[in-house]
Design a protein around this motif. Structure first.
Motif, PDB file in Angstrom:
ATOM      1  N   LEU A 143      -6.688   2.570  -2.494  1.00 48.08           N
ATOM      2  CA  LEU A 143      -5.596   2.311  -3.171  1.00 48.08           C
ATOM      3  C   LEU A 143      -6.179   2.716  -4.412  1.00 48.08           C
ATOM      4  O   LEU A 143      -6.289   2.870  -5.729  1.00 48.08           O
ATOM      5  N   LEU A 147      -7.744  -0.006   2.994  1.00 46.80           N
ATOM      6  CA  LEU A 147      -6.857   0.663   2.251  1.00 46.80           C
ATOM      7  C   LEU A 147      -7.322  -0.156   0.878  1.00 46.80           C
ATOM      8  O   LEU A 147      -6.689   0.737  -0.289  1.00 46.80           O
ATOM      9  N   ASP A 148      -7.655  -1.321   0.856  1.00 46.34           N
ATOM     10  CA  ASP A 148      -7.459  -2.020  -0.821  1.00 46.34           C
ATOM     11  C   ASP A 148      -8.166  -0.884  -1.618  1.00 46.34           C
ATOM     12  O   ASP A 148      -8.444   0.223  -2.974  1.00 46.34           O
ATOM     13  N   TYR A 188       0.645  -1.352  -0.287  1.00 37.72           N
ATOM     14  CA  TYR A 188      -0.009  -0.424  -0.319  1.00 37.72           C
ATOM     15  C   TYR A 188       0.620   1.570   0.385  1.00 37.72           C
ATOM     16  O   TYR A 188       0.841   2.191   0.354  1.00 37.72           O
TER      17      TYR A 188
END
Length: 332
Positions: free
Chosen positions: A221, A217-218, A100
């Motif tokens: 991103l 977080l995905d 990340y």
């Protein structure tokens, strides 16, 4: 031009204390000394490096990156910091960074590389090794150690630390902080971490919280620019071309539907270089194939773009510190 989180700028100035004119230094990068830290507020990397160099005119900054690291806290990194803390062990924590990194910088890439002696945590940053960049690289590496010490139940130190740039006048501060040998003028910016330290359960490791945070977080991103896609697509095309020999940047650009000039510009904007991506791809293919006994060393050399096995052997030893044969033997 790349970007870094303004959190780093505020932390660097904060730990310097009265040694610098905090208001003037932060104003040089458009930050209000009385403002609140926001890790999502980004700064141009050149401005950030210039800010550090401005501080160097007012104080001795040799130990500054280490003091900055000691002051870093996982909670200041938002969801990524929580994911670091909640990972089951330090290997999980460092893996979050490798996955990340784009959430707080576009100038630095992070990678974990398996070696016979342990795991290398590699920091990849292109650009002229000006003073500001050197201090930033050191602070980033030291911060990783600081955050590791905050979540590990046992004392944590690397086996060795490596920096590409020349050493300062004294390295006593660095060796005392890292608790291990620190090598300057190396061929990479990296830390060698023991498998034992990486496998120790984190104090607050929680798989359920980790899964939730990774999902968050995905999503973050996915909302940022196309650097991961460009990075992945480029390495994919390089891998496909290697069996025909060492690919040229113009050829890979055409495969991606870009002119060579546009391709070079887009890579540079994201702190990437074609040479670095080619080296990464060759190393990753080689280390993966060495785990399969059915591939001979000569086949692996050919499939990674080397016309002679001796050249492949030299390159692999530069990457991993051992020959391909020794690396394969260590895996058994």
């Amino acid at each position: 031009m790349g970007q870094v989180t303004s959190l780093f700028a505020r932390k660097v100035v904060g730990v310097a204390g009265n040694a610098v004119d905090a208001r003037a230094v932060l104003d040089s990068v458009g930050l209000d000394v009385d403002g609140s830290p926001d890790p999502k507020h980004m700064l141009d990397d050149d401005d950030y490096y210039s800010m550090i160099e401005l501080m160097a005119e007012q104080m001795d900054i040799t130990p500054l990156p280490l003091v900055v690291a000691e002051a870093m806290r996982t909670d200041e990194y938002g969801a990524l910091g929580l994911a670091w803390k909640a990972a089951p062990n330090l290997l999980g924590s460092f893996s979050r960074v490798a996955r990340y990194w784009r959430l707080w910088t576009s100038v630095t890439q992070y990678e974990l590389v398996q070696t016979p002696r342990g795991m290398l945590f590699v920091q990849r940053r292109e650009g002229l090794r000006r003073l500001g960049l050197r201090i930033s690289v050191e602070a980033t590496m030291a911060s990783a150690v600081s955050l590791g010490r905050q979540v590990s139940p046992r004392p944590f130190s690397p086996i060795e630390v490596y920096f590409r740039h020349p050493a300062p006048d004294t390295i006593a501060h660095h060796e005392a902080y890292f608790g291990c040998p620190v090598h300057f003028g190396a061929d990479r910016d990296a830390m060698l971490l023991s498998h034992q330290s990486l496998s120790e359960p984190n104090i607050l490791g929680d798989e359920g919280i980790t899964a939730f945070l990774e999902s968050h977080l995905d999503q973050e991103l996915a909302q940022i620019d196309d650097t991961p896609a460009l990075h992945t697509q480029t390495k994919g095309e390089i891998a496909r071309a290697l069996s025909e020999g060492l690919p040229k940047m113009g050829d890979i650009a055409r495969r991606l539907g870009l002119s060579a000039r546009s391709f070079h510009r887009r890579l540079a904007e994201h702190g990437l270089s074609f040479q670095t991506l080619t080296e990464e791809t060759r190393r990753e293919i080689a280390t993966a194939m060495l785990q399969e006994e059915r591939y001979s060393l000569s086949e692996i050399a050919f499939l990674t773009g080397y016309s002679e096995q001796s050249a492949f052997n030299r390159a692999f030893k530069r990457w991993m510190g051992v020959t391909p044969a020794a690396y394969r033997k260590s895996l058994g």
